[in-house]
Design an enzyme around this catalytic site. Sequence first.
Site, mmCIF file in Angstrom:
data_model
loop_
_atom_site.group_PDB
_atom_site.id
_atom_site.type_symbol
_atom_site.label_atom_id
_atom_site.label_comp_id
_atom_site.label_asym_id
_atom_site.label_seq_id
_atom_site.Cartn_x
_atom_site.Cartn_y
_atom_site.Cartn_z
ATOM 1 N N GLY A 1 0.866 -1.246 0.197
ATOM 2 C CA GLY A 1 0.038 -0.140 -0.095
ATOM 3 C C GLY A 1 0.968 1.203 0.097
ATOM 4 N N ARG B 1 0.317 5.687 -1.891
ATOM 5 C CA ARG B 1 -0.096 6.765 -1.397
ATOM 6 C C ARG B 1 0.007 6.969 0.078
ATOM 7 N NH1 ARG B 1 -4.231 4.557 -4.294
ATOM 8 N NH2 ARG B 1 -4.985 5.830 -5.940
ATOM 9 N N VAL C 1 -2.981 -7.384 -2.496
ATOM 10 C CA VAL C 1 -2.686 -8.294 -1.729
ATOM 11 C C VAL C 1 -3.811 -9.358 -1.311
ATOM 12 C CG1 VAL C 1 -0.780 -6.998 -0.916
ATOM 13 C CG2 VAL C 1 -2.730 -6.734 0.404
ATOM 14 N N SER D 1 -4.944 0.317 14.247
ATOM 15 C CA SER D 1 -5.598 1.723 14.508
ATOM 16 C C SER D 1 -5.895 1.704 15.806
ATOM 17 C CB SER D 1 -6.537 1.618 13.418
ATOM 18 O OG SER D 1 -7.585 2.405 13.821
ATOM 19 N N TYR E 1 -13.744 -2.957 10.373
ATOM 20 C CA TYR E 1 -12.345 -2.335 10.309
ATOM 21 C C TYR E 1 -11.702 -2.631 11.679
ATOM 22 C CZ TYR E 1 -8.772 1.378 9.838
ATOM 23 O OH TYR E 1 -7.492 1.982 9.925
ATOM 24 N N LYS F 1 -8.165 -4.817 12.403
ATOM 25 C CA LYS F 1 -7.217 -4.145 12.947
ATOM 26 C C LYS F 1 -7.046 -4.461 14.476
ATOM 27 C CE LYS F 1 -5.917 -1.006 9.948
ATOM 28 N NZ LYS F 1 -4.802 -1.460 9.173
HETATM 29 N N1 LIG Z 1 -5.112 7.778 7.801
HETATM 30 C C1 LIG Z 1 -5.401 7.304 9.166
HETATM 31 O O1 LIG Z 1 -5.843 8.061 10.018
HETATM 32 C C2 LIG Z 1 -5.470 5.880 9.616
HETATM 33 C C3 LIG Z 1 -5.565 5.473 10.951
HETATM 34 C C4 LIG Z 1 -5.421 4.298 11.359
HETATM 35 C C5 LIG Z 1 -4.704 3.325 10.563
HETATM 36 N N2 LIG Z 1 -4.723 3.789 9.228
HETATM 37 C C6 LIG Z 1 -4.064 2.452 8.271
HETATM 38 O O2 LIG Z 1 -2.898 3.143 7.664
HETATM 39 C C7 LIG Z 1 -2.724 2.295 6.496
HETATM 40 C C8 LIG Z 1 -2.492 3.246 5.371
HETATM 41 O O3 LIG Z 1 -3.551 4.055 5.200
HETATM 42 P P1 LIG Z 1 -3.660 5.538 4.689
HETATM 43 O O4 LIG Z 1 -4.407 6.444 5.565
HETATM 44 O O5 LIG Z 1 -2.376 5.944 4.186
HETATM 45 O O6 LIG Z 1 -4.554 5.287 3.312
HETATM 46 P P2 LIG Z 1 -4.351 5.577 1.644
HETATM 47 O O7 LIG Z 1 -5.499 5.365 1.253
HETATM 48 O O8 LIG Z 1 -3.846 6.900 1.438
HETATM 49 O O9 LIG Z 1 -3.355 4.484 1.282
HETATM 50 C C9 LIG Z 1 -3.534 3.202 1.500
HETATM 51 C C10 LIG Z 1 -2.943 2.502 0.172
HETATM 52 O O10 LIG Z 1 -3.276 1.173 0.299
HETATM 53 C C11 LIG Z 1 -3.683 0.577 -1.023
HETATM 54 N N3 LIG Z 1 -4.328 -0.577 -0.756
HETATM 55 C C12 LIG Z 1 -5.568 -0.780 -0.536
HETATM 56 N N4 LIG Z 1 -5.933 -2.074 -0.791
HETATM 57 C C13 LIG Z 1 -4.969 -2.800 -1.244
HETATM 58 C C14 LIG Z 1 -4.697 -4.020 -1.405
HETATM 59 N N5 LIG Z 1 -5.690 -4.916 -1.258
HETATM 60 N N6 LIG Z 1 -3.630 -4.328 -2.091
HETATM 61 C C15 LIG Z 1 -2.425 -3.377 -2.381
HETATM 62 N N7 LIG Z 1 -2.636 -2.104 -1.979
HETATM 63 C C16 LIG Z 1 -3.876 -1.881 -1.417
HETATM 64 C C17 LIG Z 1 -4.406 1.680 -1.683
HETATM 65 O O11 LIG Z 1 -4.357 1.605 -2.942
HETATM 66 C C18 LIG Z 1 -3.487 2.938 -1.050
HETATM 67 O O12 LIG Z 1 -2.649 3.434 -2.142
HETATM 68 C C19 LIG Z 1 -4.065 1.372 6.617
HETATM 69 O O13 LIG Z 1 -3.899 0.007 6.870
HETATM 70 C C20 LIG Z 1 -4.792 2.163 7.219
HETATM 71 O O14 LIG Z 1 -6.085 1.334 7.699
HETATM 72 C C21 LIG Z 1 -4.767 4.814 8.865
#
Ligand SMILES: NC(=O)c1ccc[n+]([C@@H]2O[C@H](COP(=O)([O-])OP(=O)(O)OC[C@H]3O[C@@H](n4cnc5c(N)ncnc54)[C@H](O)[C@@H]3O)[C@@H](O)[C@H]2O)c1
Length: 276
Positions: free
Chosen positions: A14, A17, A65, A153, A166, A170
Amino acid sequence: MAFTLASKVALVTGAGRGIGRAIAEKLAGSGAAVMVNDLDPDPASATEAAIRDAGGRCTSLAGDVTHAKFPQQLVNATLEYFGGLDIIVNNAGYTWDNVIQKTSDEQFQAMLDIHIVAPFRILRAASTHIRESAKKEIAEGRRVMRKVVNITSIAGTDGNAGQVGYSSGKAGVIGLTRTLAKEWGRYNVNVNAVGFGLIQTRLTQPLTQEGASIEVQGRTIAVGVQPKVLDSVKALCPLGRAGTAEEAAGAVLFFCSPLSDYVTGEVLICGGGMHF
Ligand SMILES: NC(=O)c1ccc[n+]([C@@H]2O[C@H](COP(=O)([O-])OP(=O)(O)OC[C@H]3O[C@@H](n4cnc5c(N)ncnc54)[C@H](O)[C@@H]3O)[C@@H](O)[C@H]2O)c1
């Protein structure tokens, strides 16, 4: 610099981004060679290009994935391209939210598939390389530390109304983390988790009609957070603001670095002090 990752090979899922991209850039900036994965090919290539432009070593493999066979292909591709694998960051994730009575079986399963099943398959796919490398190093009298960081998270550690799938996914990845810390300690692997609060990315932008969506397994799912929820979350956060992807990646870098060589099976919350 307090450390270098110059001899290390990292895999970040992932990483096209948001937080994953920031993690990949920080690892490469610390000297690691990085395999970038993302569901979407263009963002994956953009991260690879940015790392290469900055002088880093990087390649990318786009793919989902959650497809049963892809985790092994991703691990094999990393080993073939770089000849090793030392750091695995299971970061890929997305939200598909609702309260329990409005959550379908498909929706709940999708959250387990991305947040627990995919990390499980990636780590299982890497286990042969990790065990065989460690046995050889130990026989030679060398201690080489490897690192696994699973992303969770505060929705997983605390629970969050409206995120039953979710939060379950998590929370589950913490069990995977603590178990592998016990199974892989003998192979000199630190296995930890980082749990985020509110970090500014596509995933947490205000949910509107024109907002972002993710295409996964043939479904289009809107991602984002209700604007009212965003405001209340900021009010609950002792630091009074959402974090940046760069700040989030800093906590992950700690667990990828020698600074955490004697820390394993732990969950570090990076959320500005916020809990649900
Ligand atoms: N942003 C927040 O506040 C926050 C809070 C808690 C946890 N998270 C976790 O952090 C991680 C990153 O999230 P983010 O905020 O950067 O989100 P984001 O959407 O900016 O980036 C996540 C990336 O994961 C990729 N992705 C999703 N499903 C996929 C798959 N099946 N195979 C390959 N790639 C895949 C997406 O294409 C995306 O580019 C995630 O696990 C999310 O649950 C984020």
